[in-house]
Scaffold this active site. Structure first.
Site, PDB file in Angstrom:
ATOM      1  N   GLN A  23       2.407   7.750  -2.449  1.00  0.00           N
ATOM      2  CA  GLN A  23       2.893   6.393  -1.584  1.00  0.00           C
ATOM      3  C   GLN A  23       1.364   5.887  -1.286  1.00  0.00           C
ATOM      4  O   GLN A  23       0.768   6.653  -0.521  1.00  0.00           O
ATOM      5  CB  GLN A  23       3.733   6.941  -0.484  1.00  0.00           C
ATOM      6  CG  GLN A  23       3.702   5.952   0.708  1.00  0.00           C
ATOM      7  CD  GLN A  23       4.308   4.522   0.080  1.00  0.00           C
ATOM      8  OE1 GLN A  23       5.515   4.412  -0.377  1.00  0.00           O
ATOM      9  NE2 GLN A  23       3.623   3.423   0.610  1.00  0.00           N
TER      10      GLN A  23
ATOM     11  N   GLY B 123      12.101   3.533   3.417  1.00  0.00           N
ATOM     12  CA  GLY B 123      13.371   3.186   3.196  1.00  0.00           C
ATOM     13  C   GLY B 123      13.381   2.848   1.485  1.00  0.00           C
ATOM     14  O   GLY B 123      13.926   3.161   0.573  1.00  0.00           O
ATOM     15  N   GLY B 124      12.089   1.909   1.230  1.00  0.00           N
ATOM     16  CA  GLY B 124      11.921   1.829   0.020  1.00  0.00           C
ATOM     17  C   GLY B 124      10.251   1.260  -0.034  1.00  0.00           C
ATOM     18  O   GLY B 124       9.791   0.814   0.751  1.00  0.00           O
TER      19      GLY B 124
ATOM     20  N   GLU C 122      13.201  -4.868  -1.787  1.00  0.00           N
ATOM     21  CA  GLU C 122      12.018  -4.437  -2.587  1.00  0.00           C
ATOM     22  C   GLU C 122      12.057  -5.229  -3.939  1.00  0.00           C
ATOM     23  O   GLU C 122      10.707  -5.396  -4.397  1.00  0.00           O
ATOM     24  CB  GLU C 122      12.328  -2.965  -3.085  1.00  0.00           C
ATOM     25  CG  GLU C 122      12.454  -1.923  -1.891  1.00  0.00           C
ATOM     26  CD  GLU C 122      11.316  -2.205  -0.826  1.00  0.00           C
ATOM     27  OE1 GLU C 122      10.360  -2.459  -0.873  1.00  0.00           O
ATOM     28  OE2 GLU C 122      11.644  -1.713   0.432  1.00  0.00           O
TER      29      GLU C 122
ATOM     30  N   HIS D 171       9.810  -8.360  -3.235  1.00  0.00           N
ATOM     31  CA  HIS D 171       8.410  -8.041  -3.263  1.00  0.00           C
ATOM     32  C   HIS D 171       7.953  -8.542  -4.478  1.00  0.00           C
ATOM     33  O   HIS D 171       6.991  -8.549  -4.740  1.00  0.00           O
ATOM     34  CB  HIS D 171       8.270  -6.717  -2.865  1.00  0.00           C
ATOM     35  CG  HIS D 171       7.965  -6.599  -1.454  1.00  0.00           C
ATOM     36  ND1 HIS D 171       7.097  -7.146  -0.747  1.00  0.00           N
ATOM     37  CD2 HIS D 171       8.595  -5.458  -0.701  1.00  0.00           C
ATOM     38  CE1 HIS D 171       7.141  -6.612   0.519  1.00  0.00           C
ATOM     39  NE2 HIS D 171       8.111  -5.730   0.725  1.00  0.00           N
TER      40      HIS D 171
ATOM     41  N   GLU E 205       5.240  -8.831   4.014  1.00  0.00           N
ATOM     42  CA  GLU E 205       6.529  -8.150   4.503  1.00  0.00           C
ATOM     43  C   GLU E 205       7.323  -9.422   5.079  1.00  0.00           C
ATOM     44  O   GLU E 205       8.776  -9.254   5.165  1.00  0.00           O
ATOM     45  CB  GLU E 205       6.150  -7.237   5.461  1.00  0.00           C
ATOM     46  CG  GLU E 205       5.561  -6.007   5.004  1.00  0.00           C
ATOM     47  CD  GLU E 205       6.283  -5.311   3.904  1.00  0.00           C
ATOM     48  OE1 GLU E 205       7.528  -5.859   3.608  1.00  0.00           O
ATOM     49  OE2 GLU E 205       5.875  -4.392   3.197  1.00  0.00           O
TER      50      GLU E 205
ATOM     51  N   TYR F 249       7.058  -8.204  10.241  1.00  0.00           N
ATOM     52  CA  TYR F 249       8.236  -8.369   9.441  1.00  0.00           C
ATOM     53  C   TYR F 249       9.372  -9.234  10.037  1.00  0.00           C
ATOM     54  O   TYR F 249       9.804 -10.378   9.442  1.00  0.00           O
ATOM     55  CB  TYR F 249       9.075  -7.172   9.156  1.00  0.00           C
ATOM     56  CG  TYR F 249       8.695  -6.160   8.355  1.00  0.00           C
ATOM     57  CD1 TYR F 249       7.396  -5.124   8.774  1.00  0.00           C
ATOM     58  CD2 TYR F 249       9.455  -5.573   7.305  1.00  0.00           C
ATOM     59  CE1 TYR F 249       7.178  -4.235   7.885  1.00  0.00           C
ATOM     60  CE2 TYR F 249       9.161  -4.635   6.375  1.00  0.00           C
ATOM     61  CZ  TYR F 249       7.687  -3.827   6.717  1.00  0.00           C
ATOM     62  OH  TYR F 249       7.387  -2.953   6.109  1.00  0.00           O
TER      63      TYR F 249
HETATM   64  N1  BES Z   1       6.197  -2.166   1.391  1.00  0.00           N
HETATM   65  C1  BES Z   1       7.242  -1.346   2.562  1.00  0.00           C
HETATM   66  C2  BES Z   1       6.868  -0.167   2.972  1.00  0.00           C
HETATM   67  C3  BES Z   1       5.548  -0.090   3.549  1.00  0.00           C
HETATM   68  C4  BES Z   1       5.170  -0.718   4.588  1.00  0.00           C
HETATM   69  C5  BES Z   1       4.820   1.448   3.242  1.00  0.00           C
HETATM   70  C6  BES Z   1       3.882  -0.561   5.065  1.00  0.00           C
HETATM   71  C7  BES Z   1       3.515   1.489   3.895  1.00  0.00           C
HETATM   72  C8  BES Z   1       3.250   0.849   4.867  1.00  0.00           C
HETATM   73  C9  BES Z   1       8.456  -1.840   2.121  1.00  0.00           C
HETATM   74  O1  BES Z   1       8.882  -2.893   1.116  1.00  0.00           O
HETATM   75  C10 BES Z   1       9.414  -1.924   3.158  1.00  0.00           C
HETATM   76  O2  BES Z   1       9.113  -2.851   3.806  1.00  0.00           O
HETATM   77  N2  BES Z   1      10.443  -0.978   3.348  1.00  0.00           N
HETATM   78  C11 BES Z   1      11.366  -0.989   4.643  1.00  0.00           C
HETATM   79  C12 BES Z   1      12.564  -1.646   3.830  1.00  0.00           C
HETATM   80  C13 BES Z   1      12.922  -2.887   4.652  1.00  0.00           C
HETATM   81  C14 BES Z   1      14.351  -3.493   4.165  1.00  0.00           C
HETATM   82  C15 BES Z   1      12.444  -3.767   5.617  1.00  0.00           C
HETATM   83  C16 BES Z   1      11.607   0.244   4.944  1.00  0.00           C
HETATM   84  O3  BES Z   1      11.036   1.201   4.478  1.00  0.00           O
HETATM   85  O4  BES Z   1      12.236   0.801   5.691  1.00  0.00           O
HETATM   86 ZN    ZN Z   2       8.537  -4.662   2.509  1.00  0.00          ZN
END
Ligand code: BES
Ligand code: ZN
EC number: 3.4.11.2
Length: 694
Positions: free
Chosen positions: A221, A350-351, A378, A381, A400, A463
């Protein structure tokens, strides 16, 4: 470049370094950006005008010198050693010159020692000594060499400019080029290394933490600044490179990467990848496990352990349709295939939008496709983030926030407007909560962000507030106008990393000024540079959530018996909202009646479970605790764990129990998860901002 030019460049640079002493960022509009921000600050008179100049184009979380040279391509060759839990091999960095006038250099240390500024000098024999400074964390570098055209290699000096590593940024590595080396074109540096113990990007899982229970698993990651713990590189989103990789694994395991995975690959333990589209380092990704593949369509499919592959294939069957919907909105998908990888439950997010291969938590497998918004996110993105990236971690809202907005648009296509509005509304409620805990100086979309940890960042404000801005702009300019603007934005900035200031200028020229009188530039600046929610925000609402909220009020008031709650007809988000709307004081027998009517304890829907166990902890509803413990042990996804642990830590009775559960579950958790939960349990009083779970 000939020798004379090289020298001139070097001398110009020396002057530049002495005058400015700061890191330059190719392609970023530093000057006007700084001016813009300053203006906004002065006009509003609210944000403090700080004495020290903040450079919005500088990446404060990277040690890499990008002055004049950047990594263009990487050849990786790594053995995956599960026994020792290391990756070992080499990376060949192809380094290209950008602006020779910006080359950082030192002088040969023949006769002089370091001067006051730490540069070495030689007195009369002036020859530039160029060096490349890279990011690293915990890497054990065995040697570095300069490769020549004929297959020869010259050994290079490797040093660490700082005695000790920085806890967040890691340890800079300096590689000096030979004194007689003429910088020209692209040159290649080979670094032989292995990862250190506890590399922050890598999780090594024993077989018992996998679905099959027989084979080990590993995944990386890299976001935000963890790529440096498994590859020595310029670890900043402002630099993009292509890569090739050879990965060797134990027999029977499959390696997949953020690259051209071959669904037909023989599982022979040696895997070759190539990634022809340039990506920033935080999108470097590798996973190795006992994996199989199932296709959805000609360009999409899913990798998972065989034990969960059928369930995953059914859950995410809409992926190909989602990809096509996204292309209709924002232009062609530029990356080749789009596949999913389902990780073990300890995956901390989550992803993760690794290009061509999104990494997903198995907690999305609810059995009814109800949590696929994370896939939409995802996938989106691929445009916002992967195609147009944030220049620095301060600009992460561009990535984000915009993706949350695009996710909403995709949910309208895959589900309907009602479902998308439920998510918008819950995100808005979350934003209101966050603005109560996140300090004001981190509430601007583009705050001053030069310390702290980019993984925590703004704790999720980026976000929700980013999404609210884009929903607001869409509303003010109308959807057709805004869609055309976004398509132009992606086309204009494709394959680049941009600052908030570049976004501001582009949006001003192509949206605000193109439709005068709709949305003044000052208002946009207020979103970008000031805390809170500006007045013109278009607040989302959802009729179905309102009905669920009304049902909660009726139940709480004793007006409706639990078996009359129409939860069977609700989306999981409506159930979440229903639970969140219940009062803090509900009699235990009424909670129990609700639990049995709605089948809450032990629910297979992770979003409902998250809310239910949080409320159960607030109510100290003990019948749910054994299942809560299983849930806390099973998942490592920060978002699922954090509110439950917080509620336990705060309810006045269960902090010790929560500590026990955590101690027991800890070995199942990713280091990032441990880092996010530990501070919650270390304190007696309510924590303020812990690590992010978004
Ligand atoms: N890129 C992010 C995950 C992330 C953010 C990893 C900051 C490390 C640092 C991913 O796209 C994300 O936003 N995942 C969210 C899902 C979402 C639907 C908001 C999650 O993991 O909850
Ligand atoms: Zn994201």
């Amino acid at each position: 470049m000939n020798e004379a030019m090289g020298r001139i460049g070097a001398f110009l640079l020396l002057a530049g370094v002495l005058l400015a002493g700061c890191e330059a960022d190719p392609g970023a509009d530093t000057g006007s950006g700084a001016a813009v921000k300053q203006d906004a600050v002065e006009r509003t008179g609210e944000a403090p005008v700080t004495a020290e100049a903040y450079d919005p184009a500088r990446d404060y979380f990277s040690f890499a010198n990008r002055d004049g040279m950047t990594v263009r391509h990487i050849e990786l060759d790594l053995d995956v050693d599960f026994e020792r839990q290391v990756l070992r091999g080499y990376a060949i960095l192809h380094v290209g010159l950008t602006d020779p006038a910006k080359l950082a250099w030192l002088q040969e240390a023949e006769s002089g020692g370091p001067d006051d500024a730490g540069r070495t000098t030689t007195g009369d024999a002036l020859r530039p000594v160029y060096s490349l400074t890279l990011d690293s964390r915990g890497l054990q570098i065995e040697r570095a060499s300069l490769l020549d055209e004929t297959g020869g290699a010259r050994s290079l000096t490797v040093s660490r400019p700082d005695a000790a590593p920085d806890p967040v940024r890691g340890h800079a590595v300096r590689i000096d080029l030979p004194v007689d080396f003429e910088l020209a074109g692209v040159f290649r540096i080979r670094i032989d290394y292995q990862t250190g113990p506890g590399a922050s990007a890598i999780m090594w899982l024993p077989p018992e933490l996998t679905a099959g229970g027989e084979h080990p698993f590993m995944f990386t990651q890299s976001q935000s600044i963890h790529a440096r713990s498994w590859i020595p590189l310029q670890d900043t989103p402002a630099v993009r490179f292509t890569y090739d990789a050879v990965i060797r694994t134990p027999p029977g395991l499959l390696a997949v990467m953020s690259a051209d995975n071959d669904p037909q690959a023989q599982h022979d333990g040696e895997y070759h990848f190539s990634m022809p589209q340039p990506i920033p380092s935080y999108l470097m990704a590798l996973a190795v496990g006992h994996l199989d593949f199932a296709p959805f369509g000609d360009r999409t499919g899913v990798y998972a352990e065989p034990e969960i592959l059928p369930a995953a294939a059914a859950e995410f069957a809409d992926t190909q349709a989602m990809l096509e919907a996204a292309e209709a909105l924002w232009g062609p998908y530029e990356w080749g295939r789009y596949d999913l990888l389902i990780l073990p439950p300890s995956f901390p997010y989550g992803g993760m939008e690794n290009p061509r291969l999104s990494f997903l938590t198995p907690s999305l497998i609810a059995g009814d496709g109800s949590l696929v918004s994370v896939v939409a996110h995802e996938l989106a993105h691929s445009w916002s983030g992967n195609l147009v990236s944030n220049a620095t971690w301060r600009d992460i809202w561009l990535n984000e926030g915009m993706t949350n907005y695009l996710e909403g648009r995709l949910m309208e296509v895959i589900y309907d407007r009602e479902r998308a509005d439920e998510e918008r509304t819950l995100n808005y409620h979350d934003l209101l909560d966050l603005l109560g805990t996140v300090p004001e100086n981190m509430q601007a979309l583009a705050p001053r962000f030069d310390e702290g940890d980019p993984d925590v960042g703004q704790d999720g404000v980026e976000y929700r507030k980013g999404q609210l801005l884009l929903d607001t702009l869409e509303h003010h300019f109308t959807r057709p106008v805004f869609d055309a603007f976004l398509r132009g934005y992606f086309e204009n900035f494709a394959w680049q990393a941009i600052t908030t200031e570049q976004f501001l200028e582009y949006t001003d020229q192509n949206l605000l000024a193109a439709h005068p009188g709709v949305f003044p530039r000052e208002r946009l600046e207020a979103w970008l540079y000031r805390p809170g929610i500006p007045d013109e925000a278009v607040v989302p609402s959802s009729a179905s959530l309102e009905r669920a909220g009304a049902a909660a009020a009726a139940f709480a008031g004793g007006m409706s018996p639990p078996d009359e709650i129409p939860a069977g007809r609700w989306s999981p988000l409506a159930t979440v909202h229903f639970l969140q709307s219940l009062p803090a004081d509900l009699a235990p027998e009424r909670i129990a009646a609700l639990d049995s009517a709605l089948g809450l304890t032990g629910t297979g829907n992770a979003e409902i479970a998250r809310t239910w166990y949080t409320r159960a902890a607030e109510w100290r509803f003990r019948p749910a605790y054994p299942a809560m413990r299983d849930y806390l042990r099973h998942y490592g996804r920060i978002r699922l764990l954090r509110p439950v642990y917080e509620a336990l830590a705060r309810n006045g009775e269960d902090l010790d129990w929560a500590r026990e559960v955590f101690a027991d579950a800890r070995a199942n958790y990713h280091p990032l998860t441990v880092a996010a939960i530990e501070p919650i349990l270390a304190v007696e009083s309510p924590p303020t901002v812990a690590a992010a779970g978004h």
